[in-house]
Write an enzyme that holds these catalytic residues in place. Structure first.
Site, PDB file in Angstrom:
ATOM      1  NE  ARG A   1      -0.464   0.045   4.989  1.00  9.29           N
ATOM      2  CZ  ARG A   1      -1.059   0.171   6.172  1.00  9.29           C
ATOM      3  NH1 ARG A   1      -2.381   0.258   6.234  1.00  9.29           N
ATOM      4  NH2 ARG A   1      -0.356   0.193   7.287  1.00  9.29           N
ATOM      5  N   GLY A   2       0.243   2.390  -0.192  1.00 13.09           N
ATOM      6  CA  GLY A   2       0.904   3.681  -0.056  1.00 13.09           C
ATOM      7  C   GLY A   2       2.124   3.836  -0.953  1.00 13.09           C
TER       8      GLY A   2
ATOM      9  NE  ARG B   1       3.755  -5.670  10.769  1.00 15.37           N
ATOM     10  CZ  ARG B   1       2.776  -5.406  11.654  1.00 15.37           C
ATOM     11  NH1 ARG B   1       2.309  -6.358  12.443  1.00 15.37           N
ATOM     12  NH2 ARG B   1       2.298  -4.182  11.756  1.00 15.37           N
TER      13      ARG B   1
ATOM     14  CB  VAL C   1      11.020  -6.066   7.854  1.00 13.60           C
ATOM     15  CG1 VAL C   1      10.575  -6.267   6.418  1.00 13.60           C
ATOM     16  CG2 VAL C   1      10.270  -4.920   8.518  1.00 13.60           C
TER      17      VAL C   1
ATOM     18  N   GLY D   1       7.491   0.725   7.403  1.00  6.34           N
ATOM     19  CA  GLY D   1       7.647   1.575   8.575  1.00  6.34           C
ATOM     20  C   GLY D   1       6.344   1.713   9.337  1.00  6.34           C
TER      21      GLY D   1
ATOM     22  CE1 TYR E   1       7.598   7.271  10.715  1.00  2.67           C
ATOM     23  CE2 TYR E   1       8.118   9.616  10.579  1.00  2.67           C
ATOM     24  CZ  TYR E   1       7.726   8.435   9.971  1.00  2.67           C
ATOM     25  OH  TYR E   1       7.462   8.421   8.616  1.00  2.67           O
TER      26      TYR E   1
END
Length: 252
Positions: free
Chosen positions: A30-31, A52, A67, A95, A158
């Site tokens: 996605r994204g 995932r 990951v 992420g 982050y």
């Protein structure tokens, strides 16, 4: 064998030979990751993506992989190599965000962000580099963020992880450069993804006010930068940070 038969055999071999490069995009369901996968597939690369959770995207070799898990990563690289050849282009995109002011941020939230956004990138880069060294060619692009340079209240873990990717990329650029491998960073600003929809409206307005172009990027605009850095036109670019931020963080 006649000349015509030789020409036919050569043509058949060329038709059956793999085209493009073997690509792995982490978090490619996605994204930004999905946009990158589509862009690189469109130029003829053989593209695999890890995911995932959620549904695997159609049209790619989709490998379920967390990951942050070494065994799953090792298995994913073996699966990709068996299906489309050793990874030649790595786009480390997977992420997560766990926002909160640092005094109230729990250790498990910090660990989750650092594990996914930094340690896991080191892990996949290590696996990818082994085959790239053997082939004396490779492209790595690490997806960071403009807030790695501006800072962002409530996103200490982050931003720390995303800033760490710059040091990682530049150290790898030194380690791998003489083997024909480049390592670069793309640093997006606001991007129209699921993560953006989780930003509080007031905070979003602040980010937009800090962005000279006054809008968020599309995932495809970020993918265009990745496509360039993984192309033959970028052979002399390594250790670079390419902002795709509409000017957010300009001058940092």
């Amino acid at each position: 064998m006649t000349d015509a038969a030789v020409a036919t055999a050569a043509g058949d071999a060329a038709a059956s030979a793999p085209t493009g490069r073997s690509v792995l995009v982490t978090g490619g369901n996605r994204g930004i990751g999905l946009a990158v996968a589509r862009s690189l597939a469109a130029r003829g690369d053989r593209v695999a993506v890890t995911y995932r959770t959620g549904e695997p995207p159609a049209g790619f070799l989709a490998v379920r992989c967390d990951v942050t898990d070494e065994e799953q990563v090792e298995r994913a690289f073996k699966e990709v190599a068996a299906a489309q050849g050793p990874v030649e282009v790595l786009v480390a995109n997977a992420g997560i965000a766990r926002d909160g002011l640092l005094p109230a941020l729990a250790d498990d939230a910090v660990d989750a962000v650092l594990d996914t956004n930094l340690r896991a990138v080191m892990r996949v880069a290590r696996h990818a580099s082994r085959a790239m060294i053997g082939g004396r060619w490779g492209r790595m692009v690490l997806i960071s963020s403009a807030v790695a340079f501006t800072g962002s209240p409530g996103q200490t873990a982050y931003t720390a992880a995303k800033a760490g990717l710059v040091g990682l990329a530049r150290s790898l650029a030194w380690e791998l450069g003489r083997r024909g491998i480049t390592v670069n960073v793309v640093a997006p600003g606001l991007v129209e993804t699921d993560m953006l929809r989780e930003v509080r409206p007031a905070r979003l307005e602040q980010y937009l006010a800090m962005t000279p172009l006054g809008r968020a990027a599309t995932p495809e605009e970020v993918a265009a930068a990745v496509r360039f850095l993984t192309s033959e036109q970028a052979t002399y670019i390594t250790g670079a940070v390419l902002p795709v931020s509409g000017g957010l963080g300009m001058g940092h």
